[in-house]
Design an enzyme around this catalytic site. Structure first.
Site, PDB file in Angstrom:
ATOM      1  CG  ASP A   1      -0.396   0.262   2.509  1.00  0.00           C
ATOM      2  OD1 ASP A   1       0.827   0.521   2.592  1.00  0.00           O
ATOM      3  OD2 ASP A   1      -1.122   0.221   3.516  1.00  0.00           O
TER       4      ASP A   1
ATOM      5  CG  ASN B   1      -6.611  10.831   0.734  1.00  0.00           C
ATOM      6  OD1 ASN B   1      -6.569  11.166  -0.430  1.00  0.00           O
ATOM      7  ND2 ASN B   1      -6.902   9.605   1.113  1.00  0.00           N
TER       8      ASN B   1
ATOM      9  CG  ASP C   1      -9.584   9.706  -5.995  1.00  0.00           C
ATOM     10  OD1 ASP C   1      -9.402   8.932  -5.030  1.00  0.00           O
ATOM     11  OD2 ASP C   1     -10.661  10.293  -6.214  1.00  0.00           O
TER      12      ASP C   1
ATOM     13  CD  GLU D   1      -4.462   3.152   2.375  1.00  0.00           C
ATOM     14  OE1 GLU D   1      -4.005   3.381   3.510  1.00  0.00           O
ATOM     15  OE2 GLU D   1      -5.677   3.188   2.107  1.00  0.00           O
TER      16      GLU D   1
END
Length: 257
Positions: free
Chosen positions: A115, A123, A132, A158
């Site tokens: 991840d 974020n 994104d 993620e």
């Protein structure tokens, strides 16, 4: 007398001829009417056949459209809407197939679980739209490093999973390091982020039989290895065996490979 007799014969012949002619004409009229009826029936049958062909063509078109819609719906059901990669369900379906082949033919199979490092910070700092973009870029960069037959999917959030058929632990480490380096090679360009967003991934690795014999066992071991990589500083690859050694010793250090 002879004249009268001859006249009667003539009149009789003419009358007979007229009767025959009338009968013949009547039959001809009947035949003509029948011919018209047959022609009309033929035209009706031709029209019905044409209508049937048209209806059949329409049914075929509808059938093809339904097939296309089914394929599209199935693809959407198995595809991650953001990255375009196989989603969790698709990855698990493929995992079952690859594991069955590994068992049947006694071939190696390895799994990578990774991840994005500090994705929450991305974020929170740059916004979810930038997050994104990061996920999509990681998917593209990781995909570019894989071999034919490998499967990369977005597992959730993620998290990503890579299935590596025909790859033992050493071969899987090579693939994993290639993914890690390709992801980290340059920042991800994002609107209103000067210089882009620097990203790295931590990757855990497990191998069939060495670390487990089921999908859940192999995923769990690869997940533990990924968290070991994070505890050791992130932006690195660790195997399930290394994670077990680290947790057994109760330390956050491992010997360098």
């Amino acid at each position: 007398v002879q004249f009268l007799t001859f006249s009667c014969i003539i009149i009789s012949c003419v009358g007979g001829f007229c009767a025959i002619s009338a009968t013949t004409n009547k039959k001809a009229v009947i035949k003509a009417d029948r011919a018209i009826e047959l022609e009309q029936a033929h035209q009706a049958l031709s029209a019905a056949y044409t209508d049937q062909e048209t209806a059949h063509e329409k049914l075929e078109m509808i059938h093809k459209e339904l097939e296309k819609a089914y394929i599209m719906i199935r693809m959407q059901a198995l595809t991650d809407g953001l990255t375009g990669l196989p989603n969790h369900r698709a990855v698990m379906d493929q995992f079952s197939k690859e594991l069955e082949k590994a068992r049947r033919y006694h071939h190696p199979l390895s799994v990578l679980f990774f991840d994005v490092d500090r994705f929450k910070y991305v974020n929170d700092t740059y916004g979810h739209a930038a997050g994104d973009i990061v996920l999509c870029q990681i998917g593209e960069r990781a995909s570019s490093t894989l071999r034919e037959g490998d499967t990369l999917g977005r597992f959730g959030g993620e998290e990503f999973v890579v299935l590596l058929p025909e790859a033992d632990a050493n071969e899987a480490i090579t693939v994993a390091e290639r993914i890690r380096a390709t992801v980290a090679v340059e920042p991800v360009a994002a609107p209103e982020v000067a210089g882009g967003i620097a990203i790295t991934v931590s990757i855990g690795l497990s191998t069939h039989l060495v670390d487990g014999d089921s999908e859940q066992a192999l995923l769990s071991q690869a997940d533990e290895a990924m968290y070991a990589a994070k505890r050791l500083g992130r932006n690195q690859v660790r195997t399930a065996e290394e994670a077990r050694q680290m947790y057994a010793s109760g330390t956050n250090t491992l010997l360098t490979r």
